[in-house]
Design an enzyme around this catalytic site. Structure first.
Site, PDB file in Angstrom:
ATOM      1  N   GLY B 193      59.470  46.860  22.922  1.00 38.53           N
ATOM      2  CA  GLY B 193      59.925  47.372  21.633  1.00 38.53           C
ATOM      3  C   GLY B 193      60.431  48.799  21.760  1.00 38.53           C
ATOM      4  O   GLY B 193      59.865  49.595  22.501  1.00 38.53           O
ATOM      5  N   GLU B 436      50.920  39.520  24.736  1.00 36.45           N
ATOM      6  CA  GLU B 436      49.569  39.894  25.180  1.00 36.45           C
ATOM      7  C   GLU B 436      48.815  38.696  25.750  1.00 36.45           C
ATOM      8  O   GLU B 436      47.605  38.572  25.572  1.00 36.45           O
ATOM      9  CB  GLU B 436      48.769  40.533  24.037  1.00 36.45           C
ATOM     10  CG  GLU B 436      49.405  41.742  23.385  1.00 36.45           C
ATOM     11  CD  GLU B 436      49.733  42.863  24.367  1.00 36.45           C
ATOM     12  OE1 GLU B 436      49.047  42.965  25.395  1.00 36.45           O
ATOM     13  OE2 GLU B 436      50.690  43.608  24.114  1.00 36.45           O
TER      14      GLU B 436
END
Lengths: 669, 669
Positions: B193, B436
């Site tokens: 990001g 994740e």
């Protein structure tokens, strides 16, 4: 996709070399014959090879307004081409869906087509519900596209429960007009595709009032916009409803009426009529309109199966190209399709496509049968068709929606990219869970049929074909064998067991003094489960019959694969409802152990043919529209090429740096 | 939302009058005390009452590029405010997530914040993995935001399997520099990001090579862009990756390196080091970095629970306002929340929020415990924390994703509107299933722990607290009572039974000569199911312990509600795995019948408090950002007001009519 020199991904090449059957034979089978394959490919080429139909920038980068404007440009071009095909007699009402909304259409316009409802709802309703005179007046204009119509039924306050619609059409015998009104905010039409800024006519469904009495909902043809200026006509309040999860080019609109007057003859009167003096004349059978209403629900099952086919093709190919992690320390990273968990995610979805495809074909045939019977005044098959269309629509759309998401998630992060085409596909598919009848409501309609069937069974009355199993299933004890017939038998036992138990629970409540309606509501969790169990047993048995029927007409090598897929579908279905199997059939823990082993063996059998099966779906790269799923498997190159198209990537520094970021960073020094 | 005069929806008002407990007491309980409620509300007001943070047009109507530019504007303002709070000592590392990515952050920037990773990954990694000298150099700049960092780990070709990352950092002792390279297309960083056009620094994870040997992945601080011009530095190939299913303002980027040289001291060396001469010095415990890596996974469980809370609040309120269809012919249309099927969709989701909330709290405490132990060199609790963090992350994200979709679908067509805020919420939540650590991979990691635990059990070795039940569960026979303790006992029996069976199946394979690795793979469908069963038993038992612990500290009226929710969660969980109950515990058909009745009774008990429970979540309308879920229940007015904001609705006729549609319509005359 720009691929100047095509090099096939080596892993995919190897996959294709492992194929044990003739992929073209399967393509022909699914198309319904080689001539259909040729025809389909011609049609695809006619649209997809046309450079004018391609947008210069992928539409996802455009603003909502620009998306719409581009959509109008492209959809007009598509309609021109459709008219061209019509003139050549190469297209009919069944192809329209495919070209405009289905497999082909959704690949040209991934985010929907604002003109679709003209062919898919406006014209069919004119044909189904207009008198011959009305058809003469409107159909010619509509076919020629000198008017563009939409179908305005759903309102802000009412969807599936159409009896509750609030828009009124009140007859004024003095002027021989209907006066259309939206009495409340919730009465505004809300959702119709193309309604916002595209269509200039609509079929409006409204509560008919004449001579002081309301006769329920009826269809009316209403002009919305001036044919020359496109300005909304007086009393018409119209606009689009805003952004949605998907289908942002369909221009879904809202529509309110303030004393809009239309001539009496604009009520579609094939069935019920209002005479000049305001007398309401009811059709001999009010169920005649029913068959037409079911049409969309019936074709939806094939549509949704096609989307699922697309999604699983992308996921299977990507899973052969993608390598990740090691099983053994010294070996290269593994093609992710070699993880059994990945096979378990994807292969049952391949078989689900086949199951729904065959159910859709059957449903379509039954629909046509019932429709011809209806024309002849026979209504006896209608409840069964209704019950099946309801649960098949519900189960096929919800299974497909979760299937598309399973495929996307099985592709990891890259599945989340718009360029994978999973997001748009999910947007289209999940919408189907709601429109044309919300799924839970539909399952409860099937349940109503099943409760009646169980009552009939108790009273020893005749049972219709699809519930015949209620008679015998419960009484039998099926000895476990690894066979699809055993699976069908126990699934029917499950359905029968659940239906009986639910019937008992409902009647216990009634006996205790609960009203019939409340008892229904209080038992509805179980009722929904009955409809689902009935549907699942039906799908497996239908799928099985079709494969058995094919037995002698396909080659042995293909037959083996088709049977493996059938078995996989059966076993997966059974394993998903183990609790029911244990509760309602004689299934034992040992049987379950064996089902698990059978499942694992089937995955291994299908593994070498996985890519070839999805290849047989014969989906052009443009139809897949996916960086992850293209035939050549050049996944990473395509991801990069698509990223390069982002307008943000045309300049190394975005102006927001000078405008916002730099002043902020420097202010802290 | 513009609501000049607020009139409360009458149905919602009635709902609130039915409440049997003190909603503020529940708010305080969930916040962890009244002072936390006050603090949270102040923080919310500080951000949400600031008119500058509101975009003039809803961002969904903007082009991709405009969305990004607006996101930079807003995120810089947010960061200024964060710095302001920092100066006042009112914000710390735990609040950052909430403000930037969590509940509050996602309501200001529904489609993500391009600066989030600076606080959420860049700074924590500097702190966790930098030496004191490195921290001294970087942290000050980073805290002050005179540099903006991101965290570049994932590559085009590798995600969860980080050992396979391909970016190289090769040490050159002559210049005392690392040379960073992307050897292949698949080595490009992909996804971080803020990487596309926002950050000017990154922590880059790369394979460390020194003196001819590769030492695996290590973190390096790399400058990406010139601080003055923001132009990419030489050898840096950078851009954004394009549109995604959601989070289209996060500016996810790609990054390639062509012989980029960085000084030696830009390798983060708190643990492992490279000396001037190129000697690699390994940290005494390579697991020390492990605790930090788990941080995000741990906090994710609370994040995802918060999104679920938002979704269910919207759906419950809407279900009280929406009326549809009749149960009885003469009665008005029913609030859809009075359909038992609707209660069955939504109420278990309310209880799921509580379950995950309490698990998240527990996991956070355990993480902190383990982390302090790690600092002291103790590693023994680490495997258990790892196993639980993995399965809780997987189950909480996938249950929440499907929960959000259930809420959306329960709101019918209007749930499909962007203005409902379900689409953006789903976009955020479903992404968590992948990032994740991909969920299936994580469940298999938990399964590895469970197989080892079973082995220990067989060998009569000690078992850690969360698997202690393996010792006793299987042997016991629990007599059915309507109690949460019975449910926990049988869920543990299920988990133990599955773990044993799977262990047997795997070892049968090994005994037949299959390699350990292949046996693992071939048993992996069952292994995943083991991890899930273990996790579900854990969640119910954890949730139960927390509610029992609260018993004496909350009022009786609230306690009753909390226990109802706990019971509902337990019963729903049990009913979802009936097959397992029948297989692995002594559960009978009669017990199942009673569980179903209990479920129905619990839904009825919760019904009058449903709105008040979600009211207690104390979510401001801006946090919900939903036309369907606002406190006042003015659903239809809001839907209209939002539609009015569409730029397409600013003019009655769109230019595409003159450009495309009219020429087409007229050409057919």
């Amino acid at each position: 996709m720009e691929n100047k020199k095509i090099t096939l991904n080596a892993d995919l090449l190897k996959e294709r070399q492992k194929c044990t059957f003739n992929t073209l034979e399967l393509t022909h089978l699914l198309d319904g014959g080689p001539e259909n394959t040729i025809e389909r490919r011609e049609r695809e080429a006619f649209f997809l090879d046309d450079p004018e139909l391609k947008s210069s920038v992928p539409t996802e980068y455009l603003s909502h307004k620009d998306k719409y404007e581009e959509a109008v440009r492209v959809s007009c071009l598509i309609f021109r081409k459709v008219l061209h095909l019509q003139e050549q007699g190469k297209v009919g009402i069944t192809n329209f869906r495919e070209i405009l909304g289905g497999e082909l259409g959704s690949s040209i316009m991934k985010d929907g087509n604002p003109l679709t409802l003209h062919y898919v709802m406006f014209i069919p309703t004119l044909m189904g519900q207009g008198t011959y005179e009305q058809q003469a007046e409107w159909i010619q204009k509509a076919w020629k596209c000198t008017m563009i119509g939409t179908y305005a039924q759903t309102e802000l306050g009412h969807g599936t429960f159409i009896r509750g619609l609030e828009t009124t059409a009140t007859y004024d015998p003095e002027t021989e007009e209907f006066i259309i009104n939206s009495p409340m905010l919730t009465s505004y039409k809300w959702w119709p595709g193309g309604l916002g800024h595209t269509a200039n006519y609509a079929i409006v469904v409204a509560q008919l009032n004449t001579l002081g009495k309301c006769y329920g909902i009826h269809p009316f043809v209403v002009q919305l916009r001036d044919e020359e200026t496109h300005l909304p006509l007086p009393g018409i309040k119209i606009g689009e409803i805003g952004c949605k999860l998907g289908m942002n080019s369909t221009n879904n609109g809202y529509l309110g009426f303030d004393n809009v007057r239309i001539p009496r003859k604009q009520m579609l009167m094939k069935n019920n009529k209002v005479l000049k003096d305001g007398t309401y004349v009811e059709s001999p059978s009010s169920k005649l309109t029913y068959g037409t209403m079911m049409f969309v629900r019936v074709v939806l099952v094939q549509d949704v199966a096609n989307y699922l086919k697309k999604a699983v093709t992308i996921a299977v190919r990507y899973s052969c190209v993608r390598r990740q992690s090691q099983l053994k320390p010294d070996e290269p990273e593994v093609q992710i399709i070699d993880y059994i968990t990945q096979q378990h995610k994807l292969f049952p979805i391949i078989s689900t496509y086949f199951a729904f495809h065959y159910c859709a074909t059957w449903l379509w045939d039954m629909y046509n049968n019932v429709n011809s019977e209806l024309e002849a005044g026979q209504l006896n098959q209608l409840p069964e068709l209704h019950a099946l269309a309801c649960c098949l629509k519900a189960i096929s759309t919800s299974d497909s929606a979760s299937g598309v998401e399973t495929c996307r998630l099985a592709c990891g992060g890259h599945g989340y990219m718009t360029s994978s085409n999973f997001p748009a596909t999910y947007g289209l598919v999940t919408a189907m869970c709601t429109y044309e009848g919300e799924n839970t409501v539909l399952l409860l309609q099937t349940a109503r049929f099943l409760m009646k069937a169980w009552q009939n069974k108790i009273e020893k009355l005749q049972l219709t074909p699809t519930v015949l199993y209620l008679k015998t299933a419960k009484a039998s004890n099926f000895v476990y064998t690894r066979s699809i017939n055993w699976i069908i038998a126990v699934l029917q036992q499950v359905a029968a067991g659940k239906i009986e138990l639910t019937w008992n629970h409902m009647n216990e409540r009634i006996k205790k003094g609960v009203s019939v309606e409340d008892a229904w509501n209080h038992t509805s969790i179980e009722l929904v489960a009955c409809a689902e169990a009935h549907c699942r047993a039906f799908v497996v048995s239908r799928y099985c019959s079709e494969i058995m029927r094919l037995k002698d007409t396909v080659s042995e090598s293909l037959r083996i694969v088709l049977v493996q897929l059938l078995h996989l579908y059966g076993v997966s279905t059974a394993i998903k409802c183990l609790g029911d199997l244990l509760r309602f059939s004689g299934t034992t823990a040992d049987n379950i152990d064996d089902l698990q082993k059978w499942l694992e063996e089937l995955l291994a059998l299908i593994r070498p043919n996985a890519v070839s099966i999805v290849d047989s779906f014969d989906l052009r790269d443009e139809v897949l529209s996916s960086t992850l799923g293209a035939y050549d498997g050049n996944v990473y190159e395509r991801l990069f090429a698509e990223a390069a198209k982002s307008p943000l990537n045309t300049e190394p520094v975005n102006k927001s740096f000078q405008q916002h970021l730099k002043p902020f960073l420097k202010s802290q020094l």
